[in-house]
Design a protein around this motif. Structure first.
Motif, PDB file in Angstrom:
ATOM      1  N   ILE A  66      38.389   7.598 -23.585  1.00  0.00           N
ATOM      2  CA  ILE A  66      37.889   7.750 -22.214  1.00  0.00           C
ATOM      3  C   ILE A  66      39.021   8.056 -21.230  1.00  0.00           C
ATOM      4  O   ILE A  66      38.860   8.833 -20.312  1.00  0.00           O
ATOM      5  CB  ILE A  66      37.152   6.451 -21.787  1.00  0.00           C
ATOM      6  CG1 ILE A  66      35.747   6.440 -22.390  1.00  0.00           C
ATOM      7  CG2 ILE A  66      37.090   6.303 -20.288  1.00  0.00           C
ATOM      8  CD1 ILE A  66      34.873   5.297 -21.926  1.00  0.00           C
TER       9      ILE A  66
ATOM     10  N   LYS B 277      37.420   3.814 -16.761  1.00  0.00           N
ATOM     11  CA  LYS B 277      36.582   2.769 -17.349  1.00  0.00           C
ATOM     12  C   LYS B 277      37.029   1.412 -16.823  1.00  0.00           C
ATOM     13  O   LYS B 277      38.226   1.129 -16.749  1.00  0.00           O
ATOM     14  CB  LYS B 277      36.768   2.837 -18.867  1.00  0.00           C
ATOM     15  CG  LYS B 277      36.450   1.575 -19.609  1.00  0.00           C
ATOM     16  CD  LYS B 277      35.144   1.670 -20.304  1.00  0.00           C
ATOM     17  CE  LYS B 277      34.662   0.326 -20.758  1.00  0.00           C
ATOM     18  NZ  LYS B 277      33.400   0.407 -21.458  1.00  0.00           N
TER      19      LYS B 277
ATOM     20  N   ARG C 150      32.508   4.339 -16.098  1.00  0.00           N
ATOM     21  CA  ARG C 150      32.036   3.553 -17.244  1.00  0.00           C
ATOM     22  C   ARG C 150      32.366   2.081 -17.011  1.00  0.00           C
ATOM     23  O   ARG C 150      33.490   1.762 -16.577  1.00  0.00           O
ATOM     24  CB  ARG C 150      32.719   4.011 -18.532  1.00  0.00           C
ATOM     25  CG  ARG C 150      32.489   5.458 -18.868  1.00  0.00           C
ATOM     26  CD  ARG C 150      31.056   5.679 -19.333  1.00  0.00           C
ATOM     27  NE  ARG C 150      30.813   7.061 -19.703  1.00  0.00           N
ATOM     28  CZ  ARG C 150      30.356   7.994 -18.852  1.00  0.00           C
ATOM     29  NH1 ARG C 150      30.102   7.707 -17.601  1.00  0.00           N
ATOM     30  NH2 ARG C 150      30.145   9.226 -19.279  1.00  0.00           N
TER      31      ARG C 150
ATOM     32  N   GLU D 111      33.102   1.540 -26.885  1.00  0.00           N
ATOM     33  CA  GLU D 111      33.104   1.364 -25.425  1.00  0.00           C
ATOM     34  C   GLU D 111      34.257   2.136 -24.763  1.00  0.00           C
ATOM     35  O   GLU D 111      34.266   2.319 -23.558  1.00  0.00           O
ATOM     36  CB  GLU D 111      33.268  -0.120 -25.070  1.00  0.00           C
ATOM     37  CG  GLU D 111      32.177  -1.017 -25.617  1.00  0.00           C
ATOM     38  CD  GLU D 111      30.890  -0.949 -24.808  1.00  0.00           C
ATOM     39  OE1 GLU D 111      30.968  -0.732 -23.594  1.00  0.00           O
ATOM     40  OE2 GLU D 111      29.817  -1.107 -25.417  1.00  0.00           O
TER      41      GLU D 111
ATOM     42  N   GLU E 163      34.419   8.569 -25.477  1.00  0.00           N
ATOM     43  CA  GLU E 163      33.340   9.456 -25.047  1.00  0.00           C
ATOM     44  C   GLU E 163      32.873  10.231 -26.280  1.00  0.00           C
ATOM     45  O   GLU E 163      33.660  10.488 -27.191  1.00  0.00           O
ATOM     46  CB  GLU E 163      33.846  10.463 -24.006  1.00  0.00           C
ATOM     47  CG  GLU E 163      34.100   9.871 -22.641  1.00  0.00           C
ATOM     48  CD  GLU E 163      32.826   9.606 -21.842  1.00  0.00           C
ATOM     49  OE1 GLU E 163      31.723   9.584 -22.430  1.00  0.00           O
ATOM     50  OE2 GLU E 163      32.951   9.393 -20.630  1.00  0.00           O
TER      51      GLU E 163
END
Ligand code: ADP
Length: 475
Positions: free
Chosen positions: A135, A217, A240, A464, A467
């Motif tokens: 991410i 994130k 996120r 988590e 992407e």
């Protein structure tokens, strides 16, 4: 603070103190970071990102393996810092450090298994490829109750995935965070991959995490109240978020269960970390036919729990983290007593033999607890076991599910059919069936409803920080 590979003071020059909750004594002093320091951490993490995200999984794993070995070699020292600063008994602190180190090892291996997939297309010329990419820069906010493992549970999967990270630990336990980052320092991660900003006032740092566009994130463990605030603000950038928030775990003793075995389980899990855990049982439902033997066994065990300094041999009950925590529990217990609950044992602050210097509350059993009482709905975060009597098992699931939280639930039963009915019917993310410790680095931890978003640990925990990218190739 640890910024861009070196130890630094706050730009303001300010510091703040960390105190021992068992004695009130000063443990140490750390930089009081603010928005500027948080920005510097993000600068470092953003600069480190291109190289780190392009390192091979094998290279990233090597650093994590090294950090794991160093943490295990240091575990006694880190556990000691935790006892002084957070208060839990030394054996529990050791267990936590090992649990924390587990995440480093587990994600060192999982980094190598970030498989994508290919998908058959309806077009002869087309190929679909699905890949997972890091991410980017992560902002992490961690709590004081598990001050070591909550850091590694975020840092390990983030950096295994190829992200870089900035951690802001809780203001009550900054020295534990320093001890973890000392391990990262010695594992020689490239500068900027892992960064630490300590702060007395968490708000300005939290604001930088959610407002700075380079942070892609936010991962947070703490109260539902603060989690909601951060998530609302992060929504402005569709940032996120992973949230691991409060809980209100039911602990169910079915009619067919062995009440003595169940009481033993409750005495162990309820008083772990002095009840200061988001998966701690908060409502104990006992079938009325089991009530007497259950309470008798529980009382015997709870009265045997010794409170005191975590360094004293035999101590199982450490202090609460601060006087606010103490006041919250006193209020909840008083409210329950005013509404008809009865104290079986405990029910008061401990102020003898030097305990008055710390925030000690006696391990407590309350019986005749009913839904009108605050303790039936509010998270307790202390050593109080509220016992609710029931007789109709048909109504049990509805009663247990009657909460906005949804983190952990526990069931004692000897019937397989009932175990499945409970596992499938309980609206909680973690269900222990005759099991009081359903947690592991290898298993997904997290809650439903207002207990949070996302999972930590296991394969879910690394997803988590990734992407999903789809490639459509016409050949
Ligand atoms: P607890 O009640 O367990 O202390 P909190 O949610 O207050 O839970 O704290 C968990 C973490 O969130 C800590 O690191 C704390 O510093 C941080 N925190 C608290 N308030 C804020 C805020 N307004 N913005 C960002 N972080 C916060």
């Amino acid at each position: 603070m640890f910024i861009n590979g070196s130890w630094q003071e706050a730009k303001s020059g300010r510091t703040f103190e960390s105190y021992n909750p068992a004695t009130g004594e000063l443990v140490g002093s750390v930089p009081a970071g603010g928005a500027l320091d948080a920005k510097l951490c993000i600068d470092a993490a953003a600069d480190a990102l291109p190289q780190w995200s392009q390192a091979t999984a094998y290279q990233r794993a090597e650093f994590l393996h090294k950090a794991h070995s160093l943490m295990m070699a240091e575990f006694e020292h880190i556990a000691e810092v935790m006892v002084k600063e957070q208060g839990k008994p030394v054996q529990a602190a050791r267990n936590e450090v090992k649990y924390g180190a587990d995440f480093l090892l587990w994600y060192a291996e999982e980094a190598k298994r970030l498989y994508g997939q290919t998908i058959p297309s309806a077009r002869a010329d087309q190929r679909f490829i699905v890949a997972h990419h890091p991410i980017g820069v992560v902002g992490a906010i961690t709590p004081w109750n598990y001050p070591v493992s909550m850091i590694t549970r975020k840092v390990a999967p983030a950096i295994a995935a190829g992200c870089t990270i900035v951690v802001k630990p809780a203001e009550a336990t900054p020295l534990c965070a320093l001890a973890v980052f000392d391990v990262f320092d010695r594992a020689n991660f490239p500068a900027g991959v892992v960064n630490l900003v300590t702060a007395l006032d968490p708000e300005p740092v939290g604001e930088v995490f959610v407002d700075d566009r380079r942070v892609k994130k936010l991962t947070f463990t703490g109260s539902t109240e603060v989690g909601k605030l951060l998530a609302q603000r992060a929504a402005a950038q569709i940032k996120r978020v992973s949230l691991e928030l409060g809980g209100h775990a039911p602990f169910i003793v079915c009619r067919d269960a062995d009440p003595v075995h169940a009481a033993k389980g409750l005495a162990l899990v309820k008083f772990l970390n002095t009840g200061q855990a988001c998966i701690s049982p908060n409502r104990v439902y006992v079938h009325n036919e089991n009530m007497e033997p259950f309470i008798n066994e529980l009382q015997k065990r709870v009265e045997g729990l010794q409170a005191g300094s975590g360094f004293t041999e035999g101590v199982r009950i450490g202090p609460l983290i601060n006087t606010d925590a103490l006041a919250k529990i006193e209020n909840q217990v008083n409210d329950a007593l005013a509404k008809g609950a009865e104290v079986v044992c405990g029910g008061r602050r401990l102020q003898e033999n030097g305990l008055e210097r710390g925030c000690f509350y006696a391990p407590t059993i309350l019986k005749n607890v009913t839904p009108e009482m605050r303790i039936y709905r509010e998270e307790t975060f202390g050593p109080v076991a509220p016992i609710v009597s029931y007789h109709n098992e048909e109504e049990l699931l509805a009663m247990a599910n009657d909460t906005h939280y949804g983190l952990a639930a526990y069931v004692y039963t000897t019937e397989l059919k009932k175990a499945f009915r409970m596992f499938e019917g309980l609206r909680f993310g973690i269900i222990g069936i005759n099991d009081i410790n359903p947690t592991s680095a290898a298993a997904p931890f997290g809650g439903m409803q207002e207990s949070g978003l996302g999972r930590e640990g296991a394969r879910e925990g690394i997803m988590e920080y990734l992407e999903t990218k789809l490639g459509g190739f016409s050949i």
